[in-house]
Design a protein around this motif. Sequence first.
Motif, PDB file in Angstrom:
ATOM      1  N   UNK A   1     -15.248   1.839  -4.760  1.00 43.34           N
ATOM      2  CA  UNK A   1     -15.311   0.426  -4.462  1.00 43.34           C
ATOM      3  C   UNK A   1     -15.229  -0.067  -2.974  1.00 43.34           C
ATOM      4  N   UNK A   2     -14.489   0.913  -2.154  1.00 39.78           N
ATOM      5  CA  UNK A   2     -14.293   0.569  -0.722  1.00 39.78           C
ATOM      6  C   UNK A   2     -15.284   1.427  -0.088  1.00 39.78           C
ATOM      7  N   UNK A   3     -15.738   0.806   1.060  1.00 39.64           N
ATOM      8  CA  UNK A   3     -16.810   1.505   2.062  1.00 39.64           C
ATOM      9  C   UNK A   3     -16.208   2.896   2.464  1.00 39.64           C
TER      10      UNK A   3
ATOM     11  N   UNK B   1      -4.174  11.048   4.995  1.00 32.54           N
ATOM     12  CA  UNK B   1      -3.134   9.939   5.487  1.00 32.54           C
ATOM     13  C   UNK B   1      -3.675   8.566   5.221  1.00 32.54           C
ATOM     14  N   UNK B   2      -2.632   7.589   4.938  1.00 36.02           N
ATOM     15  CA  UNK B   2      -3.095   6.180   4.589  1.00 36.02           C
ATOM     16  C   UNK B   2      -2.018   5.524   5.342  1.00 36.02           C
ATOM     17  N   UNK B   3      -2.910   4.433   6.387  1.00 39.35           N
ATOM     18  CA  UNK B   3      -2.218   3.457   7.136  1.00 39.35           C
ATOM     19  C   UNK B   3      -2.868   2.433   7.628  1.00 39.35           C
TER      20      UNK B   3
ATOM     21  N   UNK C   1      -5.311   2.475  -3.235  1.00 39.66           N
ATOM     22  CA  UNK C   1      -4.415   2.788  -2.214  1.00 39.66           C
ATOM     23  C   UNK C   1      -4.878   2.381  -0.727  1.00 39.66           C
ATOM     24  N   UNK C   2      -6.188   2.110  -0.534  1.00 35.50           N
ATOM     25  CA  UNK C   2      -6.434   1.628   0.804  1.00 35.50           C
ATOM     26  C   UNK C   2      -7.791   0.873   0.571  1.00 35.50           C
TER      27      UNK C   2
ATOM     28  N   UNK D   1       0.923  -1.087   0.027  1.00 30.69           N
ATOM     29  CA  UNK D   1      -0.237   0.043   0.113  1.00 30.69           C
ATOM     30  C   UNK D   1       0.828   1.192  -0.182  1.00 30.69           C
ATOM     31  N   UNK D   2       0.327   2.375  -0.721  1.00 33.47           N
ATOM     32  CA  UNK D   2       1.154   3.552  -0.810  1.00 33.47           C
ATOM     33  C   UNK D   2       0.861   4.225   0.421  1.00 33.47           C
TER      34      UNK D   2
END
Length: 301
Positions: free
Chosen positions: A128-130, A26-28, A65-66, A11-12
């Motif tokens: 596509x993601x919630x 932020x992506x974690x 990305x998530x 994941x980026x």
Amino acid sequence: MTAANANTAPETAIPALGPWTCFDVEIEGGVAHIRLKRPETFNSMIRAFWNELPVIVRDINDNVRARCIVISSTGKHFSAGMDLAVFGGGGTSNADGGAAPDRFIAAEGQRHHIRWLQDCFSCLDEARMPVLVAIQGGCIGGAMDMTSACDIRYATEDAFFCVQEINIGMTADVGTLQRLPKLMPEGVVRELAYTGRKFSATEAQNLGFVNAVYADQESMLAGVMALAGQIAANSPLAVTGCKEMLNYSRDHSVEDSLKYMATWQAGMFRPTDMMKSFQAKAQKQAPKYDALFPVKPLFDQ
């Protein structure tokens, strides 16, 4: 990156695009956190807001990305809604700088402007993601359009909601009137739309608009991020299948939805994910599922 390994790429850490005027991202841990960051203006939706939000969401969606998105805000209020300057974006003059066109041509241009604004929030519904949203303080006007396009809503005890447009002499036009009747009783929606009255977080929960009410923003964000983490830990293919089916069933008959479900399952049920789930449970470990492919995969040159 080749198409063959796109679904297992790490994941980026952050989106490739930015920085942003209206948002922090932020992506974690498979969760993308999009935060409104203009508390000094009560996070009003200026032109930059409308330009940035769909780019951010579609970047996360298209590039996988998530696995879940959380939207939150800063300051006293979630959002005061659309900035009045945005209303003038429909186009009332000719491209060559001449006199304004007649009302029919202007109306056609305004229609496209409204459709563009609607698409800025439909990207949340279509991701596509919630998409989970955490709401504190006021959620007013355009913020109602925005939050009604999300999958799940949470609020603090001090949160309040308002279909504000009727109070300024217009009809809400960016999604509230189309989505709210799918989320709460239609008679209540009509009352809120016709009167423009505020309603509290407690009433919103009782009506089914929000799932839970938290004492404060800190505890709300902790709870919502934990729920997002649970979603992100599940099979991305199964999760996106759930969202696809729920959205389709919302807009179609039971029979049509059952037929679509059968077709989807015939083509996209993945035994591999089920086996990973069983194996992880037997080994008392968390299953590790493959990511979805990017919408526009990058190929080696």
